[in-house]
Design an enzyme around this catalytic site. Structure first.
Site, PDB file in Angstrom:
ATOM      1  N   HIS A 133     -13.905  -3.906   7.932  1.00  0.00           N
ATOM      2  CA  HIS A 133     -15.097  -3.056   7.945  1.00  0.00           C
ATOM      3  C   HIS A 133     -16.008  -3.348   9.138  1.00  0.00           C
ATOM      4  O   HIS A 133     -17.157  -2.917   9.159  1.00  0.00           O
ATOM      5  CB  HIS A 133     -15.897  -3.191   6.645  1.00  0.00           C
TER       6      HIS A 133
ATOM      7  N   ASP B 175       8.375  19.508   3.410  1.00  0.00           N
ATOM      8  CA  ASP B 175       8.289  18.093   3.793  1.00  0.00           C
ATOM      9  C   ASP B 175       7.543  17.304   2.708  1.00  0.00           C
ATOM     10  O   ASP B 175       6.576  16.608   2.988  1.00  0.00           O
ATOM     11  CB  ASP B 175       7.599  17.935   5.143  1.00  0.00           C
TER      12      ASP B 175
END
Length: 626
Positions: A63, A430
């Site tokens: 982060h 897909d």
């Protein structure tokens, strides 16, 4: 001689050691500042567990993003269930550009030291419990573009210094307890009243509420005609009547203008961008928002590499933040222009806009210019099923079994909608774990229709090149190039096996253990040996219901049968997952397989009844993976 050596040594210290020492000091200072923040916060989910104060450089922490000089430029702790208070040491992060602390429960005051963050571009502290005034020092943030302090408990006036920030594009101070007159020197009039809404003690022209002691906002006084001019002929009465008629007419024509001006003042301004492009007149884009290229450049920080979420056959996907604060995923198609590229883009836009379902990725808008083609989607906070299975950060828990069952059912419902409720039907082509996305509640959302084609009910689309990802491609599509909804069913079955096992559909690493590289063949091999426990993802740590695992495997094997005619429709898959008809379908399948074994495998007594799914795998070049 000694003096020359000493001078050379000093020069070396200045040129080499001093810069390194300065970098270390800066890193230590920033690390200490962030560690002070960690010490002042309660972190029930251990989001900050990687913030190790013994490390010299905080750039390795989760982060935290750094630039090439190892200076912290971004702290992203939004929606992390943090509480506690901020610390003044945050003002030491001199190169910080983004401070994202939204959607937590952080309390206390906003440190005035944040005014020292002169590189700051975005300050997002909304949806917290901050109290006290807005620091006047924030007016020094000359590069600030996004300031969101809404949904806190801030009090006091809005600092006049904020009007000095000429770069400010987004300002949201709504849902606080601010008071006093909103500064109105021309800067704040650019923002809508929504930016200041639900601050009951705010007043001023921007809010539409007059301040105490100031005259109320009202239309201009009515027109008063001049007194009639008496004429020698004594026509004063006639003049009065004429004057009255003139005054009435003036008011009649002035009233709409006054009303329109008042409405324009009350109504938030909307800006529409006319982006030139050649469009197919047969494509109707409905109510989708058309973004300007500038809007998406600002949202993605000029398509910065740090905002890349993924790469695919059609281009890159970037994380972005729009002017209203919402997060989006911007799909930027490849720059190279190919014949039919515009039509491909417009077809995809039309197709996605027609499909609206809670388990399908909603297209939010698009951008089309002579040089750019972009699609804008909502940002999916939890990424894809594939990333959660195999690429999740250390602080994120693995998907538990109930969540995996919900993902299986939700994605099946989304595909069923594409096949049975869109006209013409939509074939995804897909289907895989990487294209099943997860929202904030881990609800499955079928995404990435880049390879999909619109199909008529009677037509089967034949392509000149097989597109897809190896391991997910149905045998008939691989060998003939013909796709139908049953090719999606096959891909869905492989995706179910990914959910159960946590494995990739095609993985050369399995060769090291003399296992099959194809996931389907690997699963069938373990089933023959009755090693069900070896199939299940170790991350589940035996926290699953064995009967439910067996049922999902049965559904997966029914979906991945060699003949497309034998596979169920997605609507049937949904019913089976809901507990309707699986046992009967499975018994029927077993009887057919026994009969087929007797007919086809009779000359080969040592052969097993399970046919290798790679039997029809030919050496053709694939255009995937995406």
């Amino acid at each position: 001689m000694e003096r020359k050596l000493w001078s050379s040594f000093c020069l070396w210290l200045i040129l080499v050691v001093h810069p390194l020492w300065m970098i270390m000091v800066s890193a230590n200072m920033e690390g200490d500042a962030l560690h002070s923040l960690r010490s002042n916060l309660q972190d029930p989910n251990n989001v900050l567990q990687s913030w190790d104060p013994t490390l010299v450089n905080p750039c390795t922490w989760f982060h935290v993003t750094c630039n090439n000089d190892n200076s912290v430029i971004r702290v992203d702790l939004g929606n992390a269930a943090l509480s506690g208070q901020l610390v003044p040491q945050l003002g030491l992060l001199k190169n910080l550009q983004y401070l994202e602390l939204y959607s937590n429960n952080i309390s206390g005051t906003i440190p005035s030291d944040l005014g020292n963050l002169t590189s700051l571009v975005s300050l997002d502290l909304y949806l917290n419990s901050f109290t006290g005034p807005i620091p006047d020092t924030l007016g020094k943030l000359s590069k600030l573009r996004f300031l969101r302090l809404n949904n806190n408990t801030l009090t006091g006036p809005i600092p006049l210094s904020l009007t000095n920030i000429t770069s400010l594009q987004v300002l949201d101070l709504s849902n606080n307890r601010l008071s006093g007159e909103v500064p109105d020197n021309g800067s704040f009039s650019l923002f809508t009243p929504i930016s200041f809404a639900n601050n009951l003690n705010l007043c001023g022209p921007v809010t539409g509420r007059p301040c105490p002691g100031s005259p109320p906002f009202s239309p201009p006084p009515p027109f008063i005609p001049p007194p009639p001019i008496s004429t020698p002929g004594g026509n004063s009465a006639t003049g009065a009547i004429a004057g009255g008629v003139a005054a009435g007419a003036a008011l009649l024509f002035a009233a709409p203008a006054i009303a329109f001006a008042w409405w324009r003042r009350r109504k938030p301004q909307e800006f529409f961008f006319d982006v030139p492009a050649e469009e197919d007149p047969e494509v109707h884009l409905g109510q989708l928002k058309r973004f300007s290229l500038r809007e998406l450049q600002v949202a993605t920080d000029s398509f910065s590499n740090k905002n890349i979420l993924g790469r695919g056959g059609f281009g890159k996907v970037y994380k972005g933040r729009l002017a209203d604060g919402s997060l989006v995923a911007v799909k930027r198609l490849k720059e190279e222009r190919t014949p039919g590229g515009e039509l491909q883009f417009q077809t995809e836009v039309e197709m996605i806009s027609m499909a609206v379902h809670r388990n399908l990725l909603r297209l939010r808008g698009f951008c089309m210019t002579p040089t750019e083609r972009l699609l804008v989607y909502p940002y999916m906070a939890n990424g894809s099923v594939a990333s959660c299975l195999r690429e999740r950060p250390s602080h994120q828990l693995p998907l538990d079994w109930p969540t995996r069952k919900r993902i299986a059912l939700g994605s099946a419902r989304g595909l069923s909608y594409l096949h049975d409720h869109c006209d013409p039907k939509i074939i995804h082509r897909d289907v895989k774990a990487a294209n099943i996305l997860l929202d904030e509640e881990f609800e499955a959302v079928v995404g990435d229709f880049g390879l999909a084609k619109l199909m008529d009910y009677k037509d089967t689309h034949v392509t000149t090149a097989v597109r897809g990802t190896i391991g997910h491609i149905a045998p008939e599509y691989l060998s003939t190039g013909k796709s139908s909804e049953k090719t999606d069913v096959f891909g869905y079955g492989i995706m179910l096996l990914e959910l159960i096992t946590g494995q990739r559909a095609f993985d050369l690493a399995r060769l090291a253990n003399d296992d099959d590289v194809m996931l389907l063949d690997w699963v069938k091999g373990l089933l023959k040996e009755k090693k069900l426990e070896m199939l299940v993802d170790p991350d589940l740590q035996n926290n699953y219901v064995e009967a439910e695992v067996e049922q999902l495997i049965q559904v997966a094997l029914l979906c991945t049968q060699g003949s497309p005619m034998d596979r169920p429709k997605m609507s049937e898959v949904v019913r089976m997952l809901e507990g309707d008809g699986l046992a009967e379908r499975w018994d029927e399948w077993q009887k057919v397989e026994v009969l087929r074994q007797e007919v086809e495998l009779a000359p080969h007594p040592n052969s097993d009844w399970i046919v290798d799914s790679t039997e029809n795998l030919h050496a053709v070049e694939l255009s995937g993976p995406r």
